[in-house]
Each structure stands twice: as structure tokens, then as C-alpha cells.
Scaffold this motif. Structure first.
Motif, short mmCIF file in Angstrom:
data_model
loop_
_atom_site.label_atom_id
_atom_site.label_comp_id
_atom_site.label_asym_id
_atom_site.label_seq_id
_atom_site.Cartn_x
_atom_site.Cartn_y
_atom_site.Cartn_z
N LEU A 310 0.83 -1.20 0.00
CA LEU A 310 0.00 0.00 0.00
C LEU A 310 0.87 1.25 0.00
N ALA A 311 1.89 1.25 0.84
CA ALA A 311 2.76 2.42 0.94
C ALA A 311 3.45 2.73 -0.38
N GLN A 312 3.96 1.69 -1.03
CA GLN A 312 4.65 1.90 -2.31
C GLN A 312 3.73 2.54 -3.34
N LEU A 313 2.48 2.08 -3.38
CA LEU A 313 1.55 2.62 -4.37
C LEU A 313 1.14 4.05 -4.02
N LEU A 314 0.98 4.32 -2.74
CA LEU A 314 0.65 5.69 -2.31
C LEU A 314 1.77 6.66 -2.71
N ILE A 315 3.01 6.22 -2.50
CA ILE A 315 4.15 7.07 -2.87
C ILE A 315 4.19 7.28 -4.38
N GLN A 316 3.98 6.20 -5.11
CA GLN A 316 4.00 6.28 -6.58
C GLN A 316 3.00 7.30 -7.08
N GLN A 317 1.83 7.34 -6.44
CA GLN A 317 0.76 8.23 -6.89
C GLN A 317 0.81 9.62 -6.23
N GLY A 318 1.83 9.83 -5.42
CA GLY A 318 2.01 11.17 -4.85
C GLY A 318 1.21 11.45 -3.60
N TYR A 319 0.68 10.42 -2.95
CA TYR A 319 -0.05 10.61 -1.69
C TYR A 319 0.96 10.52 -0.54
N TYR A 320 1.84 11.54 -0.47
CA TYR A 320 2.99 11.44 0.42
C TYR A 320 2.60 11.50 1.90
N ARG A 333 11.72 -4.70 7.06
CA ARG A 333 12.10 -3.82 5.94
C ARG A 333 12.61 -2.46 6.44
N GLN A 334 13.40 -2.45 7.51
CA GLN A 334 13.80 -1.17 8.11
C GLN A 334 14.57 -0.29 7.13
N VAL A 335 15.49 -0.88 6.38
CA VAL A 335 16.28 -0.10 5.44
C VAL A 335 15.39 0.45 4.33
N ALA A 336 14.54 -0.43 3.76
CA ALA A 336 13.66 0.00 2.67
C ALA A 336 12.70 1.09 3.13
N VAL A 337 12.17 0.93 4.36
CA VAL A 337 11.24 1.93 4.90
C VAL A 337 11.96 3.26 5.11
N ALA A 338 13.20 3.21 5.61
CA ALA A 338 13.95 4.45 5.85
C ALA A 338 14.22 5.18 4.52
N VAL A 344 9.87 10.44 0.68
CA VAL A 344 8.60 11.08 1.02
C VAL A 344 8.83 12.44 1.68
N PHE A 345 9.72 12.48 2.66
CA PHE A 345 9.96 13.73 3.37
C PHE A 345 10.60 14.77 2.43
N TYR A 346 11.42 14.30 1.51
CA TYR A 346 11.99 15.23 0.53
C TYR A 346 10.87 15.86 -0.30
N LYS A 347 9.90 14.99 -0.75
CA LYS A 347 8.80 15.49 -1.56
C LYS A 347 7.93 16.46 -0.76
N LEU A 348 7.85 16.22 0.57
CA LEU A 348 7.07 17.10 1.43
C LEU A 348 7.88 18.33 1.88
N ASP A 352 15.08 18.10 6.81
CA ASP A 352 15.75 17.57 8.00
C ASP A 352 15.32 16.14 8.28
N LYS A 353 14.00 15.89 8.18
CA LYS A 353 13.50 14.54 8.40
C LYS A 353 14.00 13.60 7.31
N ALA A 354 14.07 14.11 6.08
CA ALA A 354 14.56 13.28 4.98
C ALA A 354 16.01 12.89 5.22
N LEU A 355 16.85 13.86 5.63
CA LEU A 355 18.25 13.58 5.89
C LEU A 355 18.41 12.59 7.05
N SER A 356 17.57 12.75 8.07
CA SER A 356 17.62 11.85 9.22
C SER A 356 17.33 10.41 8.80
N GLN A 357 16.36 10.24 7.92
CA GLN A 357 16.00 8.89 7.46
C GLN A 357 17.10 8.30 6.56
#
Length: 391
Positions: A310-320, A333-338, A344-348, A352-357
Motif C-alpha cells: 500500500l505504501a509503495q503505491l501511495l508514494i507512486q501516486q504522490g499521496y505522500y 524492511r527497516q532499510v527499505a522503509v527508511a 517522502v519527506f523530501y517530496k514534502l 531535516d526529516k529526509a536527511l535523518s532517514q
């Protein structure tokens, strides 16, 4: 077989008066026995014949022949075989009498599942058929006997001999032939036979199902799709499994939307997790993204492991924004999720959150992708801190 043996009884008794070779004494005993048999007093009739004393070989053969019929009518098949075997092997019965007697003997052996013995006599019968008798059904009996003995090549050949004649009953020989062809692993031949069976019994789902299975087996998936689709169109009650196979065939032929619709119409399609996953997958293949998302949302309510899908498809469609909460529910899937959260945070525009992840992903499992994100986001952060010059 009952009708045939009843006809033989008539033939045997009616020939009494016509047989000039019978002694008067034996003919009288036969008439007496026949009268008892007509009253269904078969045991008494058998006793009369068994107590008939004659020195004439022809009389003995003829009496044995009639006694065999009475034994059969009394349900004593083994005794019937013994008497008819004696009558036939005596060689004293001639022409049609001999042929009809041997025919009954073969049928009796078939009834008793003595198939090798039955075949011995059936093959003799087809060599010479009296006028007004047909050998077509003998070839059918031959096919049946070979089938029971699992002599598959012989089943095919004898069934073909039967079908080559102008016959009414094609269902049984074709069914025997199909079984033999499947046993011999002759899928192309079996496909032809199934086509003929469907013409005879278009409402029998088994034929359609077997045909589509064989078409898939030989790589004719488009034809298999046509077969199951036509079966459904003709109103046959396809099973859940049939419908799922139909959906798979739609997908393989590049029609995933039809596949999804097919699955959505199944029982428990909105509750069964496997059916939900299949629907969501097919909707994705059909590029019906929002519909796929709605189905994945139903799936995760039962099976949280699909939060990643679900998450992958939401990201693909821009529902960040929505994807963040879903990513939080992904197990493992800790690495993949990070890395996904980095994007996602970059798109939003939450750098800072993106860099942290990105740093978290690098810490968990160093990779070129994580390093690239760290470098890129660090540069973006530095650029955003530069003093603005006046134009």
C-alpha cells in the motif's frame, strides 16, 4: 446387456422348432423348461435341463446353451459362463446360433470382469458377423475391456473402429478414448476428443474444464481463455477455482482489468485476504491506481504485512502525507522503509526529516543509495542556509 440377453432367450427358444437336429426327447424337455422359465421359475427350469439325459452331442450343446440363459436369468453368472463355454467350444452350434451364443459368452465374461476372456471372444466375433447383426457395439465392448485392462493404445484403436461406423452413441466411446489419450499423455489428441464431447454434452462443465487445462498445458493460453469464457457465457456454473484460473488467463493475455473484475465477483471477494491481494495486483497491472489503493487498504485491515504494498503505491501516486502513517506500520524492511521515508519527506520539503532517514538507512545497512541521498540532502540543506542577496 439385459435387453440383449433377453433377445437371445427369444432366439434360442424360437429355434427349438426350427432345429431338425434336436431329438424329439430333448426338444420336449426344452419346451418344458421354457414354460417354467416364462413363469420365472428358473431354478425348476434349470433342474429339468440338468436332468435331461441324452447321448447326442448336439443335444448336449443345445441344452447347455439354453441352460446358460436360464442360469443368467437366475443370477448365477458363473454357472451361465460354464454352460455357454461348453456350448460354444463344442463346435456343434452353427452359423447364427454359434455367433449369438459366443456373443452372450463374451458379454457374460465382461459382466464378471474377466476382460481377457471377453476380448478373446469379442475379437472372434468381429471376424464374421451374420446378416442382420451389427459389429459396431462389439468394438465398443472391446474398447471397454481394453480400458479396464489399461491397454490404452488398444482402447484408442477399438474406439476409433466403433466411431468410424454410423453410430448413435458417440459419448461413451469418446469418453473411453479421452481417458486413454490422457493416460498416454497425448494432449493434442485429447483436445480434439474433448471438442467432440463438448458438441455432444455442451452443458457438462468437466469437458470445458479439461479442455482449458490441456490448452494451457500445450501453450495455447489464448484458446484456454476462450474456452473458459465461452463456458461462462453459456451459463455453466464455474467454480471459484475456475474463475480464478480465468482471471489468471485474462491477466496473461494482457487484460488485467477483466481479471480484477472476475475476482471481484467471487464469493467473499471483499473479505478473503488472498482474493483481495489478487484484485489489488490486477488493478495495479491495469493501471487503475486508485482502485488498487482502495483494495490494498481493505487487505491491510486483515493482513498488516501488505502495508508495504500500500505504501509503495501511495508514494507512486504522490499521496505522500498518507504514506507516512502507512510506512510507520510496515513490519521489518527497516532499510527499505527508511529510504522510502527519505523520498517522502523530501517530496514534502521536510529536508531535516529526509536527511535523518537517509542517515538511518546508511547506519542500518551502508549503500550507495543512502550515501547519495545524504550527500544530496546535505547540499540542499546548505544551499537553503545561504544568505539571500538583493537583486
Amino acid at each position: 446387456m439385459i435387453k440383449r440377453c433377453a433377445l437371445i432367450v427369444v432366439c434360442l427358444i424360437s429355434s427349438l422348432s426350427a432345429s431338425a437336429e434336436l431329438s424329439r426327447y430333448t426338444a420336449g424337455r426344452l419346451q418344458q423348461a421354457n414354460q417354467l422359465a416364462q413363469d420365472e421359475k428358473f431354478k425348476q427350469a434349470i433342474t429339468v435341463l440338468r436332468e435331461t439325459n441324452t447321448s447326442f452331442d448336439y443335444d448336449k450343446a443345445f441344452v447347455a446353451r439354453v441352460m446358460a440363459v436360464f442360469y443368467w436369468q437366475d443370477g448365477q453368472t458363473k454357472h451361465a459362463i460354464e454352460q455357454m463355454e461348453y456350448a460354444v467350444t463344442s463346435g456343434l452350434l452353427k452359423d447364427e446360433q454359434a455367433w449369438v451364443s459366443e456373443r452372450m459368452l463374451a458379454d457374460l465374461y465382461l459382466t464378471e470382469r474377466q476382460f481377457k476372456q471377453a476380448l478373446k471372444h469379442y475379437y472372434q466375433l468381429v471376424e464374421m458377423v451374420p446378416k442382420d447383426h451389427q459389429k459396431n457395439d462389439i468394438w465398443l465392448r472391446i474398447a471397454q475391456s481394453h480400458y479396464q485392462l489399461e491397454q490404452w493404445h488398444d482402447v484408442v484403436e477399438s474406439a476409433k473402429r466403433y466411431l468410424n461406423e454410423d453410430v448413435q452413441d458417440r459419448l461413451q466411446p469418446l469418453s473411453l478414448m479421452l481417458g486413454a489419450q490422457l493416460a498416454l499423455k497425448l494432449p493434442h489428441d485429447a483436445i480434439i476428443t474433448l471438442g467432440q464431447l463438448i458438441e455432444i454434452e455442451p452443458k457438462k462443465l468437466q469437458w470445458w474444464r479439461q479442455l482449458s487445462t490441456l490448452q494451457v498445458q500445450v501453450g495455447k493460453e489464448k484458446q484456454a481463455l476462450g474456452t473458459l469464457s465461452l463456458a461462462k457465457l453459456n451459463g455453466l456454473a464455474l467454480s471459484q477455482n475456475d474463475r480464478r484460473i480465468l482471471a489468471q488467463l485474462y491477466a496473461k493475455q494482457g487484460i488485467p482489468e477483466r481479471a480484477a473484475i472476475e475476482i471481484s465477483q467471487l464469493k467473499d471477494a471483499q473479505a478473503d485476504i488472498q482474493l483481495l491481494v489478487e484484485q489489488a495486483t490486477y488493478w495495479q497491472l491495469a493501471k487503475q491506481w486508485d482502485t488498487a489503493i482502495s483494495i490494498w487498504k481493505k487487505a491491510v485491515q486483515t493482513a498488516p504485512k501488505y502495508n508495504w504494498n500500500l505504501a509503495q503505491l501511495l508514494i507512486q501516486q504522490g499521496y505522500y502525507k498518507e504514506s507516512v502513517s502507512v510506512l510507520d506500520k510496515v513490519e521489518g524492511r527497516q532499510v527499505a522503509v527508511a529510504l522510502a521515508k527519505t523520498r517522502v519527506f523530501y517530496k514534502l520539503k521536510q529536508l531535516d526529516k529526509a536527511l535523518s532517514q537517509a542517515k538511518r538507512a546508511e547506519q542500518l545497512e551502508p549503500s550507495s543509495q543512502a550515501k547519495s541521498w545524504i550527500k544530496f540532502l546535505s547540499q540542499q540543506g546548505a544551499a537553503s542556509n545561504l544568505p539571500q542577496t538583493e537583486a
